[in-house]
Design a protein around this motif. Structure first.
Motif, PDB file in Angstrom:
ATOM      1  N   GLU A 153       0.722  -2.682  34.346  1.00  0.00           N
ATOM      2  CA  GLU A 153       2.097  -2.205  34.124  1.00  0.00           C
ATOM      3  C   GLU A 153       2.550  -2.674  32.740  1.00  0.00           C
ATOM      4  N   ASN A 154       2.047  -2.007  31.706  1.00  0.00           N
ATOM      5  CA  ASN A 154       2.289  -2.452  30.338  1.00  0.00           C
ATOM      6  C   ASN A 154       3.767  -2.413  29.959  1.00  0.00           C
ATOM      7  N   GLY A 189      -7.105 -21.930  26.000  1.00  0.00           N
ATOM      8  CA  GLY A 189      -6.491 -23.117  25.437  1.00  0.00           C
ATOM      9  C   GLY A 189      -5.024 -22.944  25.119  1.00  0.00           C
ATOM     10  N   ALA A 190      -4.456 -21.772  25.420  1.00  0.00           N
ATOM     11  CA  ALA A 190      -3.039 -21.527  25.122  1.00  0.00           C
ATOM     12  C   ALA A 190      -2.118 -22.434  25.927  1.00  0.00           C
ATOM     13  N   ASP A 191      -2.634 -22.990  27.016  1.00  0.00           N
ATOM     14  CA  ASP A 191      -1.830 -23.907  27.824  1.00  0.00           C
ATOM     15  C   ASP A 191      -1.963 -25.353  27.347  1.00  0.00           C
ATOM     16  N   LEU A 192      -2.836 -25.605  26.376  1.00  0.00           N
ATOM     17  CA  LEU A 192      -3.089 -26.976  25.929  1.00  0.00           C
ATOM     18  C   LEU A 192      -2.334 -27.340  24.670  1.00  0.00           C
ATOM     19  N   ILE A 193      -1.850 -26.357  23.929  1.00  0.00           N
ATOM     20  CA  ILE A 193      -1.092 -26.658  22.715  1.00  0.00           C
ATOM     21  C   ILE A 193       0.330 -27.056  23.083  1.00  0.00           C
ATOM     22  N   GLU A 194       1.095 -27.508  22.116  1.00  0.00           N
ATOM     23  CA  GLU A 194       2.466 -27.945  22.369  1.00  0.00           C
ATOM     24  C   GLU A 194       3.426 -27.190  21.438  1.00  0.00           C
ATOM     25  N   PRO A 195       4.326 -26.380  21.955  1.00  0.00           N
ATOM     26  CA  PRO A 195       4.445 -26.060  23.387  1.00  0.00           C
ATOM     27  C   PRO A 195       3.379 -25.054  23.818  1.00  0.00           C
ATOM     28  N   GLY A 196       3.066 -25.042  25.115  1.00  0.00           N
ATOM     29  CA  GLY A 196       2.129 -24.072  25.640  1.00  0.00           C
ATOM     30  C   GLY A 196       2.688 -22.661  25.503  1.00  0.00           C
ATOM     31  N   LEU A 197       1.793 -21.686  25.411  1.00  0.00           N
ATOM     32  CA  LEU A 197       2.216 -20.297  25.203  1.00  0.00           C
ATOM     33  C   LEU A 197       2.646 -19.660  26.523  1.00  0.00           C
ATOM     34  N   THR A 198       3.900 -19.251  26.586  1.00  0.00           N
ATOM     35  CA  THR A 198       4.403 -18.475  27.717  1.00  0.00           C
ATOM     36  C   THR A 198       3.868 -17.052  27.587  1.00  0.00           C
ATOM     37  N   VAL A 199       3.341 -16.497  28.682  1.00  0.00           N
ATOM     38  CA  VAL A 199       2.694 -15.184  28.595  1.00  0.00           C
ATOM     39  C   VAL A 199       3.088 -14.272  29.750  1.00  0.00           C
ATOM     40  N   ILE A 200       2.974 -12.984  29.473  1.00  0.00           N
ATOM     41  CA  ILE A 200       2.922 -11.966  30.513  1.00  0.00           C
ATOM     42  C   ILE A 200       1.447 -11.760  30.797  1.00  0.00           C
ATOM     43  N   ALA A 201       1.012 -12.127  31.975  1.00  0.00           N
ATOM     44  CA  ALA A 201      -0.414 -12.164  32.272  1.00  0.00           C
ATOM     45  C   ALA A 201      -0.870 -10.919  33.031  1.00  0.00           C
ATOM     46  N   GLN A 202      -1.965 -10.341  32.519  1.00  0.00           N
ATOM     47  CA  GLN A 202      -2.685  -9.326  33.269  1.00  0.00           C
ATOM     48  C   GLN A 202      -3.768 -10.025  34.089  1.00  0.00           C
ATOM     49  N   ASP A 203      -4.439  -9.258  34.938  1.00  0.00           N
ATOM     50  CA  ASP A 203      -5.559  -9.803  35.697  1.00  0.00           C
ATOM     51  C   ASP A 203      -6.795  -8.974  35.374  1.00  0.00           C
ATOM     52  N   PRO A 204      -7.529  -9.320  34.302  1.00  0.00           N
ATOM     53  CA  PRO A 204      -8.680  -8.511  33.913  1.00  0.00           C
ATOM     54  C   PRO A 204      -9.774  -8.469  34.972  1.00  0.00           C
ATOM     55  N   THR A 205      -9.892  -9.546  35.739  1.00  0.00           N
ATOM     56  CA  THR A 205     -10.892  -9.549  36.812  1.00  0.00           C
ATOM     57  C   THR A 205     -10.543  -8.508  37.871  1.00  0.00           C
ATOM     58  N   LEU A 237      -1.483  -1.907  38.079  1.00  0.00           N
ATOM     59  CA  LEU A 237      -1.542  -3.285  38.560  1.00  0.00           C
ATOM     60  C   LEU A 237      -0.421  -4.118  37.936  1.00  0.00           C
ATOM     61  N   ASP A 238       0.195  -4.941  38.762  1.00  0.00           N
ATOM     62  CA  ASP A 238       1.327  -5.757  38.306  1.00  0.00           C
ATOM     63  C   ASP A 238       0.888  -6.819  37.295  1.00  0.00           C
ATOM     64  N   THR A 239       1.816  -7.174  36.431  1.00  0.00           N
ATOM     65  CA  THR A 239       1.675  -8.332  35.554  1.00  0.00           C
ATOM     66  C   THR A 239       2.648  -9.403  36.049  1.00  0.00           C
ATOM     67  N   HIS A 240       2.513 -10.611  35.544  1.00  0.00           N
ATOM     68  CA  HIS A 240       3.450 -11.660  35.950  1.00  0.00           C
ATOM     69  C   HIS A 240       3.675 -12.644  34.805  1.00  0.00           C
ATOM     70  N   LEU A 241       4.816 -13.287  34.847  1.00  0.00           N
ATOM     71  CA  LEU A 241       5.206 -14.230  33.808  1.00  0.00           C
ATOM     72  C   LEU A 241       4.654 -15.617  34.120  1.00  0.00           C
ATOM     73  N   ILE A 242       4.021 -16.242  33.123  1.00  0.00           N
ATOM     74  CA  ILE A 242       3.572 -17.630  33.242  1.00  0.00           C
ATOM     75  C   ILE A 242       4.359 -18.459  32.224  1.00  0.00           C
ATOM     76  N   VAL A 243       5.170 -19.368  32.708  1.00  0.00           N
ATOM     77  CA  VAL A 243       6.046 -20.179  31.861  1.00  0.00           C
ATOM     78  C   VAL A 243       5.307 -21.443  31.430  1.00  0.00           C
ATOM     79  N   ARG A 244       5.240 -21.665  30.093  1.00  0.00           N
ATOM     80  CA  ARG A 244       4.529 -22.838  29.590  1.00  0.00           C
ATOM     81  C   ARG A 244       5.310 -23.616  28.536  1.00  0.00           C
ATOM     82  N   GLY A 245       6.417 -23.050  28.069  1.00  0.00           N
ATOM     83  CA  GLY A 245       7.208 -23.794  27.094  1.00  0.00           C
ATOM     84  C   GLY A 245       7.629 -23.014  25.870  1.00  0.00           C
ATOM     85  N   SER A 246       6.728 -22.207  25.296  1.00  0.00           N
ATOM     86  CA  SER A 246       7.071 -21.528  24.045  1.00  0.00           C
ATOM     87  C   SER A 246       8.146 -20.456  24.232  1.00  0.00           C
TER      88      SER A 246
END
Length: 339
Positions: A157-158, A273-289, A315-324
């Motif tokens: 769902e782009n 590694g986007a979750d390891l930097i500071e701040p982590g990258l907040t993303v709209i995540a697809q599920d490629p698998t 297919l739905d996407t979802h928000l992953i909150v990490r800080g950025s």
């Protein structure tokens, strides 16, 4: 092959020698045979040769834009997992967003008589696949909706996902939000830009084409363009980065300007590694698998004679909150014109 031989006025053996690029064939004969092949749209059946040699020729072709991209790699692995237990081989090719390379890969795989394709199209018109479908080859399109072709497809769902990401930035007080996107000719890029625009319109924020950047030759170009954008417009407080390969160079540009904790960023997908930097990258995540598995299962059912009508799966996407994406902007939430 018999028809080619008749049209070229040569023997079947001569046709075979030309196709196999054997020596001692005159240029005149070779030209006549190749012209006949083109006129008749003939494809040499490598699978038949393989079967005569006792080789199992059952296979499918997976054609992706960039197999080095983690998104594409995950899609490929999921398709491969679907077919592993069936004994069906999976051929793989990448296109680098070039329509001619896509068509060349289809042609190369078709010569080997693959039973089906999973294609992330670089072309803007997949009507050329009609001859493959008429010959009994099955096709599933992924990532971008099919154009001029009624076949099964699996896409995220782009537009909806992009709107969710930009809404998130607006809800954190941002109104001057830059857009960093893929080539404007790419269907998924168009949909993500439309989602960005939907979010702005809902918040009564005027669209400004000066802060919309699309299409880059490489990561260095992304970083430079982002740095130039931020230098030219001090009012930008957030970025929506609409493709995973663009996220890291866009973030480097922000960090290079010392704005790590001042400019909010939401990416459409991220990077390892986007979750390891500071701040982590907040993303709209697809599920490629899930995309790859769904496409593989659709193709397998087609090959087994199921699914008489083409189906499309969003297919739905979802928000992953990490800080950025949660860095606060200059506007209070109640000022963001959100209902």
């Amino acid at each position: 092959m018999r028809d080619v031989a008749a049209l070229a006025d040569v023997s079947i053996k001569t046709v075979s020698r030309v196709i196999n690029k054997e020596k001692y064939i005159s240029e005149t004969i070779s030209r006549r045979v190749n012209e006949a092949i083109q006129r008749l749209n003939y494809r040499h059946n490598l699978a038949a040769s393989q079967l005569r040699a006792g080789v199992n020729s059952s296979a499918v072709g997976v054609i992706l834009v960039d197999i080095s991209n983690p998104f594409s790699a995950a899609v490929h692995r999921a398709v491969e997992d679907v077919f592993r237990e069936t004994g069906i081989a999976v051929f793989l090719a990448s296109t680098d967003e070039e329509a001619d390379r896509e068509k060349a890969a289809v042609h190369a795989f078709s010569k080997r008589r693959v039973d089906g394709f999973v294609i992330m199209p670089a072309s803007h018109d997949q009507g050329y696949l009609l001859s493959e479908i008429a010959a009994g080859t099955h096709v599933v399109i992924i990532d971008r909706p099919p154009a001029y072709l009624n076949v099964d497809f699996v896409v995220s769902e782009n537009r909806k996902g992009a709107r969710l990401g930009v809404d998130h930035l607006i809800r954190h007080g941002h109104r001057r939000i830059g857009f960093i996107g893929d080539w404007p000719t790419v269907a998924s890029s168009q949909l993500r830009l439309a989602g960005y625009e939907d979010a702005l319109a809902a918040a009564e924020i005027e669209r400004d084409p000066r802060i919309i950047l699309q299409g880059f030759a490489d990561a260095a170009a992304v970083q430079q363009a982002t740095e130039n954008l931020l230098a030219a417009d001090a009012g930008i407080t957030a970025l929506f980065v609409a493709q995973n390969a663009l996220c890291a160079p866009a973030m480097r540009a922000v960090f290079a300007r010392g704005k790590r904790k001042e400019i909010a960023i939401v990416g459409f997908d991220g990077f390892d590694g986007a979750d390891l930097i500071e701040p982590g990258l907040t993303v709209i995540a697809q599920d490629p698998t899930l995309i790859g598995r769904t496409a593989g299962e659709l193709l397998l059912r087609r090959m087994n004679g199921e699914n008489p009508e083409p189906t499309g799966q969003m297919l739905d996407t979802h928000l992953i909150v990490r800080g950025s994406g949660e860095i606060p902007g200059p506007f209070r939430v109640k000022d963001a014109s959100l209902a």
